[in-house]
Design an enzyme around this catalytic site. Structure first.
Site, PDB file in Angstrom:
ATOM      1  N   TYR A   1      36.378  45.887  39.649  1.00  0.00           N
ATOM      2  CA  TYR A   1      36.753  44.596  38.801  1.00  0.00           C
ATOM      3  C   TYR A   1      35.550  43.958  38.364  1.00  0.00           C
ATOM      4  O   TYR A   1      35.567  43.922  37.146  1.00  0.00           O
ATOM      5  CB  TYR A   1      37.246  43.768  39.967  1.00  0.00           C
ATOM      6  CG  TYR A   1      37.315  42.264  39.571  1.00  0.00           C
ATOM      7  CD1 TYR A   1      38.410  41.745  38.832  1.00  0.00           C
ATOM      8  CD2 TYR A   1      36.316  41.315  40.057  1.00  0.00           C
ATOM      9  CE1 TYR A   1      38.647  40.604  38.386  1.00  0.00           C
ATOM     10  CE2 TYR A   1      36.570  39.849  39.549  1.00  0.00           C
ATOM     11  CZ  TYR A   1      37.544  39.572  38.675  1.00  0.00           C
ATOM     12  OH  TYR A   1      37.648  38.317  38.338  1.00  0.00           O
TER      13      TYR A   1
ATOM     14  N   GLU B   1      43.115  32.697  41.141  1.00  0.00           N
ATOM     15  CA  GLU B   1      42.093  31.752  41.374  1.00  0.00           C
ATOM     16  C   GLU B   1      42.632  30.471  42.371  1.00  0.00           C
ATOM     17  O   GLU B   1      42.213  29.920  42.888  1.00  0.00           O
ATOM     18  CB  GLU B   1      41.289  31.224  40.054  1.00  0.00           C
ATOM     19  CG  GLU B   1      40.751  31.985  39.241  1.00  0.00           C
ATOM     20  CD  GLU B   1      39.470  32.706  39.910  1.00  0.00           C
ATOM     21  OE1 GLU B   1      39.190  32.231  41.012  1.00  0.00           O
ATOM     22  OE2 GLU B   1      38.934  33.530  39.488  1.00  0.00           O
TER      23      GLU B   1
ATOM     24  N   TRP C   1      37.155  35.920  47.255  1.00  0.00           N
ATOM     25  CA  TRP C   1      37.905  36.531  45.866  1.00  0.00           C
ATOM     26  C   TRP C   1      38.424  37.982  46.345  1.00  0.00           C
ATOM     27  O   TRP C   1      39.488  38.388  46.019  1.00  0.00           O
ATOM     28  CB  TRP C   1      36.755  36.632  44.759  1.00  0.00           C
ATOM     29  CG  TRP C   1      37.446  37.293  43.683  1.00  0.00           C
ATOM     30  CD1 TRP C   1      36.829  38.440  43.090  1.00  0.00           C
ATOM     31  CD2 TRP C   1      38.585  36.796  42.837  1.00  0.00           C
ATOM     32  NE1 TRP C   1      37.931  38.639  42.024  1.00  0.00           N
ATOM     33  CE2 TRP C   1      38.789  37.844  42.000  1.00  0.00           C
ATOM     34  CE3 TRP C   1      39.601  35.692  42.993  1.00  0.00           C
ATOM     35  CZ2 TRP C   1      40.003  37.686  41.055  1.00  0.00           C
ATOM     36  CZ3 TRP C   1      40.772  35.655  42.155  1.00  0.00           C
ATOM     37  CH2 TRP C   1      40.803  36.710  41.041  1.00  0.00           C
TER      38      TRP C   1
END
Length: 187
Positions: A18, A40, A48
């Site tokens: 990522y 988000e 995350w």
């Protein structure tokens, strides 16, 4: 030779991929901007990596992040999402996603695209910071404060300044790669 990466992602192959391919790359496509906004939103209060591991499940559950479809979700679809163990089953966040899809389209109508609107907060180009250690990166800035406030005024939910700053980092509105990272000068 091992690539020097931002230290927050080192050690997890999914995180590293990522980081290497997406994080901090400027995004001007409305569909991708919306995808990151959803992710988000669900990340608020969580790590995350938790969201990243469920990303494909979110993609399936939320109709490939199609904001036009999401904006029209009925209560039966919302109820089924709240039963989906593959995603984060938070009622407020699921409902916020529908509300945000509706607000997203209103912004598109007003500005021609959501991208045009959101990028106007940084004059259309990424802010390049000089972060030595990711722990010294800010959680919020005056710009994320202003953007958050404006989004809330437009009816968006779960768009506090911290969430918005993370969104700005993810979509390349701000380059917070560590200066020693191989991606710092690439994005």
């Amino acid at each position: 030779m091992e690539k020097q990466r931002c230290s927050w992602c080192v050690g997890d192959p999914l995180y590293e991929a990522y980081h290497d391919q997406e994080w901090g790359v400027p995004v001007y496509d409305d569909a991708t901007i919306f995808e990151f906004l959803i992710l988000e939103t669900f990340q608020a209060g969580l790590s995350w990596i938790t969201v990243l591991r469920k990303r494909e499940n979110f993609k399936k559950a939320f109709d490939n992040f199609d904001y036009k479809t999401i904006a029209n979700y009925k209560q039966s679809k919302i109820d089924s999402l709240l039963q989906d163990a593959g995603i984060i089953r938070n009622k407020l966040k699921v409902n916020a996603t529908v509300t945000n899809a509706q607000a997203f389209m209103k912004v598109q109508q007003e500005f021609g695209s959501f991208s045009k609107y959101i990028w106007s907060f940084v004059d259309g180009k990424p802010i390049k910071n000089a972060i030595k250690d990711y722990k010294s990166a800010p959680a919020t800035t005056e710009i994320s404060d202003a953007l958050s406030k404006d989004l809330k005024k437009r009816g968006f939910k779960f768009v506090g300044s911290t969430v918005i700053y993370a969104h700005m980092q993810a979509t390349g509105m701000v380059n917070d790669h560590e200066v020693s990272c191989f991606r710092y000068n690439d994005v």
